[in-house]
Design a protein around this motif. Sequence first.
Motif, PDB file in Angstrom:
ATOM      1  N   ALA A  27     -16.589  10.988  22.020  1.00  0.00           N
ATOM      2  CA  ALA A  27     -16.734  11.893  23.148  1.00  0.00           C
ATOM      3  C   ALA A  27     -15.467  11.978  23.968  1.00  0.00           C
ATOM      4  O   ALA A  27     -15.132  13.021  24.504  1.00  0.00           O
ATOM      5  N   ALA A  28     -14.746  10.838  24.066  1.00  0.00           N
ATOM      6  CA  ALA A  28     -13.578  10.832  24.942  1.00  0.00           C
ATOM      7  C   ALA A  28     -12.287  10.877  24.163  1.00  0.00           C
ATOM      8  O   ALA A  28     -11.336  11.498  24.600  1.00  0.00           O
ATOM      9  N   VAL A  29     -12.227  10.162  23.026  1.00  0.00           N
ATOM     10  CA  VAL A  29     -10.926  10.002  22.411  1.00  0.00           C
ATOM     11  C   VAL A  29     -10.836  10.568  21.006  1.00  0.00           C
ATOM     12  O   VAL A  29      -9.752  10.722  20.475  1.00  0.00           O
ATOM     13  N   ALA A  30     -11.947  10.839  20.371  1.00  0.00           N
ATOM     14  CA  ALA A  30     -11.869  11.300  18.987  1.00  0.00           C
ATOM     15  C   ALA A  30     -11.358  12.726  18.947  1.00  0.00           C
ATOM     16  O   ALA A  30     -11.841  13.588  19.660  1.00  0.00           O
ATOM     17  N   VAL A  31     -10.379  12.973  18.102  1.00  0.00           N
ATOM     18  CA  VAL A  31      -9.829  14.316  17.932  1.00  0.00           C
ATOM     19  C   VAL A  31      -9.902  14.653  16.468  1.00  0.00           C
ATOM     20  O   VAL A  31      -9.493  13.858  15.629  1.00  0.00           O
ATOM     21  N   PRO A  32     -10.433  15.782  16.102  1.00  0.00           N
ATOM     22  CA  PRO A  32     -10.553  16.130  14.683  1.00  0.00           C
ATOM     23  C   PRO A  32      -9.200  16.071  13.995  1.00  0.00           C
ATOM     24  O   PRO A  32      -8.188  16.474  14.558  1.00  0.00           O
ATOM     25  N   LEU A  33      -9.214  15.545  12.800  1.00  0.00           N
ATOM     26  CA  LEU A  33      -7.978  15.440  12.028  1.00  0.00           C
ATOM     27  C   LEU A  33      -7.634  16.814  11.481  1.00  0.00           C
ATOM     28  O   LEU A  33      -8.301  17.341  10.609  1.00  0.00           O
ATOM     29  N   MET A  34      -6.596  17.385  12.006  1.00  0.00           N
ATOM     30  CA  MET A  34      -6.224  18.739  11.612  1.00  0.00           C
ATOM     31  C   MET A  34      -5.304  18.690  10.412  1.00  0.00           C
ATOM     32  O   MET A  34      -4.578  17.729  10.205  1.00  0.00           O
ATOM     33  N   GLY A  35      -5.332  19.719   9.641  1.00  0.00           N
ATOM     34  CA  GLY A  35      -4.483  19.777   8.465  1.00  0.00           C
ATOM     35  C   GLY A  35      -3.030  19.852   8.845  1.00  0.00           C
ATOM     36  O   GLY A  35      -2.671  20.280   9.935  1.00  0.00           O
ATOM     37  N   ALA A  36      -2.169  19.423   7.929  1.00  0.00           N
ATOM     38  CA  ALA A  36      -0.732  19.423   8.192  1.00  0.00           C
ATOM     39  C   ALA A  36      -0.226  20.844   8.302  1.00  0.00           C
ATOM     40  O   ALA A  36      -0.584  21.722   7.532  1.00  0.00           O
ATOM     41  N   THR A  37       0.600  21.055   9.320  1.00  0.00           N
ATOM     42  CA  THR A  37       1.242  22.354   9.468  1.00  0.00           C
ATOM     43  C   THR A  37       2.676  22.129   9.861  1.00  0.00           C
ATOM     44  O   THR A  37       3.025  21.105  10.414  1.00  0.00           O
ATOM     45  N   ALA A  41       3.583  19.759  16.757  1.00  0.00           N
ATOM     46  CA  ALA A  41       4.512  19.243  17.751  1.00  0.00           C
ATOM     47  C   ALA A  41       3.773  19.073  19.059  1.00  0.00           C
ATOM     48  O   ALA A  41       2.704  19.638  19.271  1.00  0.00           O
ATOM     49  N   ALA A  42       4.338  18.254  19.938  1.00  0.00           N
ATOM     50  CA  ALA A  42       3.753  18.043  21.259  1.00  0.00           C
ATOM     51  C   ALA A  42       4.875  17.753  22.233  1.00  0.00           C
ATOM     52  O   ALA A  42       5.971  17.333  21.852  1.00  0.00           O
ATOM     53  N   SER A  43       4.609  17.956  23.507  1.00  0.00           N
ATOM     54  CA  SER A  43       5.640  17.755  24.519  1.00  0.00           C
ATOM     55  C   SER A  43       5.867  16.274  24.783  1.00  0.00           C
ATOM     56  O   SER A  43       5.035  15.424  24.451  1.00  0.00           O
ATOM     57  N   VAL A  44       7.007  15.970  25.386  1.00  0.00           N
ATOM     58  CA  VAL A  44       7.311  14.590  25.752  1.00  0.00           C
ATOM     59  C   VAL A  44       6.260  14.068  26.728  1.00  0.00           C
ATOM     60  O   VAL A  44       5.852  12.902  26.652  1.00  0.00           O
ATOM     61  N   GLU A  45       5.800  14.922  27.643  1.00  0.00           N
ATOM     62  CA  GLU A  45       4.778  14.501  28.602  1.00  0.00           C
ATOM     63  C   GLU A  45       3.502  14.072  27.887  1.00  0.00           C
ATOM     64  O   GLU A  45       2.851  13.110  28.271  1.00  0.00           O
ATOM     65  N   THR A  46       3.158  14.799  26.821  1.00  0.00           N
ATOM     66  CA  THR A  46       1.964  14.444  26.047  1.00  0.00           C
ATOM     67  C   THR A  46       2.144  13.093  25.367  1.00  0.00           C
ATOM     68  O   THR A  46       1.269  12.227  25.402  1.00  0.00           O
ATOM     69  N   TRP A  47       3.323  12.893  24.760  1.00  0.00           N
ATOM     70  CA  TRP A  47       3.581  11.605  24.096  1.00  0.00           C
ATOM     71  C   TRP A  47       3.617  10.468  25.109  1.00  0.00           C
ATOM     72  O   TRP A  47       3.170   9.346  24.819  1.00  0.00           O
ATOM     73  N   ASP A  48       4.130  10.731  26.308  1.00  0.00           N
ATOM     74  CA  ASP A  48       4.115   9.714  27.360  1.00  0.00           C
ATOM     75  C   ASP A  48       2.680   9.321  27.704  1.00  0.00           C
ATOM     76  O   ASP A  48       2.374   8.136  27.918  1.00  0.00           O
ATOM     77  N   ALA A  49       1.798  10.318  27.750  1.00  0.00           N
ATOM     78  CA  ALA A  49       0.400  10.036  28.072  1.00  0.00           C
ATOM     79  C   ALA A  49      -0.262   9.220  26.971  1.00  0.00           C
ATOM     80  O   ALA A  49      -1.042   8.294  27.236  1.00  0.00           O
ATOM     81  N   ALA A  51       1.313   7.206  24.886  1.00  0.00           N
ATOM     82  CA  ALA A  51       1.915   5.879  24.942  1.00  0.00           C
ATOM     83  C   ALA A  51       1.329   5.057  26.081  1.00  0.00           C
ATOM     84  O   ALA A  51       1.148   3.839  25.958  1.00  0.00           O
ATOM     85  N   GLN A  52       1.019   5.718  27.204  1.00  0.00           N
ATOM     86  CA  GLN A  52       0.434   5.010  28.334  1.00  0.00           C
ATOM     87  C   GLN A  52      -0.913   4.406  27.944  1.00  0.00           C
ATOM     88  O   GLN A  52      -1.253   3.283  28.327  1.00  0.00           O
ATOM     89  N   CYS A  53      -1.670   5.145  27.169  1.00  0.00           N
ATOM     90  CA  CYS A  53      -2.962   4.659  26.703  1.00  0.00           C
ATOM     91  C   CYS A  53      -2.810   3.618  25.602  1.00  0.00           C
ATOM     92  O   CYS A  53      -3.507   2.607  25.593  1.00  0.00           O
ATOM     93  N   GLU A  54      -1.871   3.845  24.684  1.00  0.00           N
ATOM     94  CA  GLU A  54      -1.702   2.958  23.537  1.00  0.00           C
ATOM     95  C   GLU A  54      -1.087   1.610  23.915  1.00  0.00           C
ATOM     96  O   GLU A  54      -1.499   0.558  23.433  1.00  0.00           O
ATOM     97  N   SER A  55      -0.056   1.643  24.767  1.00  0.00           N
ATOM     98  CA  SER A  55       0.730   0.424  25.004  1.00  0.00           C
ATOM     99  C   SER A  55       1.074   0.192  26.462  1.00  0.00           C
ATOM    100  O   SER A  55       1.910  -0.658  26.761  1.00  0.00           O
ATOM    101  N   GLY A 118      -6.996  11.752  22.405  1.00  0.00           N
ATOM    102  CA  GLY A 118      -7.787  12.468  23.396  1.00  0.00           C
ATOM    103  C   GLY A 118      -7.365  12.137  24.802  1.00  0.00           C
ATOM    104  O   GLY A 118      -7.231  13.019  25.655  1.00  0.00           O
ATOM    105  N   ALA A 119      -7.123  10.849  25.058  1.00  0.00           N
ATOM    106  CA  ALA A 119      -6.710  10.433  26.398  1.00  0.00           C
ATOM    107  C   ALA A 119      -5.381  11.054  26.778  1.00  0.00           C
ATOM    108  O   ALA A 119      -5.122  11.361  27.946  1.00  0.00           O
ATOM    109  N   GLY A 120      -4.517  11.288  25.780  1.00  0.00           N
ATOM    110  CA  GLY A 120      -3.217  11.890  26.063  1.00  0.00           C
ATOM    111  C   GLY A 120      -3.214  13.388  25.916  1.00  0.00           C
ATOM    112  O   GLY A 120      -2.186  14.025  26.159  1.00  0.00           O
TER     113      GLY A 120
END
Length: 235
Positions: A27-37, A41-49, A51-55, A118-120
């Motif tokens: 409900a909160a964190v699961a994101v469907p595994l999308m096919g490779a395209t 890509a994602a923004s640095v802000e997204t990766w920061d978010a 990373a904040q959750c992961e580590s 999902g959290a990010g």
Amino acid sequence: MLLNSKGKHRRPSKATRIATLAGVTGAAVAVPLMGATNASAASVETWDAVAQCESGGNWSINTGNGYYGGLQFSQSSWAAAGGTQYAARADLASKDQQIATAEKLLDMQGPGAWACAGAGGLTNDGVDPGVNPGGSGQSESKPEQAQPQRQAEQPTTRSEQREAPKVESKKTVTTPTGEKVKKGDGEYKVKAGDTLSKIADKEGVKGGWSKLFKLNDDIVEDADLIFPGQQLHLK
């Protein structure tokens, strides 16, 4: 395997496990595994978010649990996504290098490769993060301090090239036959007519002549042969 449709590059986060136990899996964190395209890509802000959750946002973290860096790469995922061109492990790479590698993993496995996607808010939004991973190695490592130049050695003058004084050999005394024997540096100087037995008795050496011989066996080779001028230790 790393690239199968269900594979993830790391184990689920604590938040995911709690959500599962509560009966709200995904409900909160699961994101469907999308096919490779090619547009993944994602923004640095997204990766920061993420990373904040992961580590906790620590891009150099290595707790010894088998997952490394801010985005908690497993070693197999790091290698599969080409991260080893930058560093042996993710925690040894810069933030930009980790994000560049994560972009490739995102393209390979989709957002579901991260339990904290999902959290990010991680999606294949096609946004170029604009990172600059540079070459191999840690781009954020401190620059090496310039080594001070070695001062040129001054030429040694002839007067400074004096040889070290040679250690003088132990002094000797000459026997009646002309042979040289060690003189020694003891407190008793042998006189003509002396023997070890006489000296031991006269000087009160405990142990007698044998003790006196033992005390001076470095200069007296034969207990029956001592020579005037030799200096014997009495104790």
